[in-house]
Design an enzyme around this catalytic site. Structure first.
Site, PDB file in Angstrom:
ATOM      1  N   GLU A 272      61.648  43.354  66.702  1.00 42.25           N
ATOM      2  CA  GLU A 272      61.913  44.436  65.751  1.00 42.25           C
ATOM      3  C   GLU A 272      62.374  43.553  64.291  1.00 42.25           C
ATOM      4  O   GLU A 272      62.228  44.107  63.257  1.00 42.25           O
ATOM      5  CB  GLU A 272      63.125  45.278  65.969  1.00 42.25           C
ATOM      6  CG  GLU A 272      62.796  46.260  66.992  1.00 42.25           C
ATOM      7  CD  GLU A 272      62.907  45.855  68.416  1.00 42.25           C
ATOM      8  OE1 GLU A 272      61.943  46.167  69.316  1.00 42.25           O
ATOM      9  OE2 GLU A 272      63.752  44.935  68.952  1.00 42.25           O
TER      10      GLU A 272
ATOM     11  N   ILE B  33      65.149  34.789  76.064  1.00 38.40           N
ATOM     12  CA  ILE B  33      65.566  33.806  77.305  1.00 38.40           C
ATOM     13  C   ILE B  33      64.283  34.203  78.181  1.00 38.40           C
ATOM     14  O   ILE B  33      63.971  35.128  78.414  1.00 38.40           O
ATOM     15  CB  ILE B  33      66.656  34.047  77.799  1.00 38.40           C
ATOM     16  CG1 ILE B  33      67.725  33.589  76.720  1.00 38.40           C
ATOM     17  CG2 ILE B  33      66.842  33.139  79.019  1.00 38.40           C
ATOM     18  CD1 ILE B  33      68.992  33.837  77.183  1.00 38.40           C
TER      19      ILE B  33
ATOM     20  N   HIS C 174      57.037  38.599  79.933  1.00 41.73           N
ATOM     21  CA  HIS C 174      57.426  39.569  78.669  1.00 41.73           C
ATOM     22  C   HIS C 174      57.938  38.450  77.633  1.00 41.73           C
ATOM     23  O   HIS C 174      57.670  38.744  76.459  1.00 41.73           O
ATOM     24  CB  HIS C 174      58.429  40.481  78.975  1.00 41.73           C
ATOM     25  CG  HIS C 174      59.087  41.232  77.983  1.00 41.73           C
ATOM     26  ND1 HIS C 174      58.290  42.391  77.125  1.00 41.73           N
ATOM     27  CD2 HIS C 174      60.362  41.359  77.306  1.00 41.73           C
ATOM     28  CE1 HIS C 174      59.189  42.919  76.357  1.00 41.73           C
ATOM     29  NE2 HIS C 174      60.203  42.317  76.377  1.00 41.73           N
TER      30      HIS C 174
END
Length: 164
Positions: A63, A87, A93
């Protein structure tokens, strides 16, 4: 003989080109302890340059570019500092978030000619993140702010706004 000139854009605490500069700090607070350290380092560097910071918070690293773009549209900011942490987990992802946030920030900086310091940590473990974020250790938040300030000083020099 070749003439050589080197412009040193590293910000100095008393650099008049940075006094009063309006710095937008966009932070992702997904990891609060890490975010606190990144922000402390960034704010200290901005204060040392006699610049002003506005801090906005977003949920995560993806974002940050959109928030920065929206707020840059107001014309109220001279530079951006992006702070956050990604992390690595057990899925892919991490690669998407790390790569896409970095790409979007680079696009934003280049396309809009806005100085930007990328302080989004991309690490394997929380311990690595804390070591990089802590002001007393690697101070990556401060480094990101110094990068944005350094490019802003260079931009102002190139634009002819630097006092002589």
């Amino acid at each position: 003989m070749v003439a050589h000139t080197r412009a040193d854009s590293a910000p100095k605490p008393t650099d008049p080109a940075l006094a009063g500069a309006r710095i937008l700090v966009v932070e992702a607070r997904y990891y609060d302890a890490i975010a606190d350290e990144l922000l402390a380092g960034a704010l200290a560097a901005i204060e040392a340059a006699d610049a002003r910071a506005t801090v906005v918070t977003v949920p995560g690293a993806l974002e940050i570019p959109a928030a920065a773009a929206i707020l840059l549209d107001t014309g109220a900011y001279d530079a951006v500092v992006a702070l956050g942490c990604v992390i690595r987990g057990e899925t892919g992802h991490y690669d998407i978030v790390a790569g896409e946030s970095a790409r979007a920030l680079m696009d934003l900086s280049v396309q809009r000619r806005v100085p930007l310091g990328n302080g989004i940590l991309t690490v394997e473990t929380e311990a690595q993140a804390l070591a990089r974020a802590r002001v007393a250790e690697m101070n990556k938040g401060g480094g990101a702010a110094e990068a944005a300030l350094g490019v802003l000083a260079l931009k102002r020099m190139a634009d002819g706004a630097r006092p002589r």
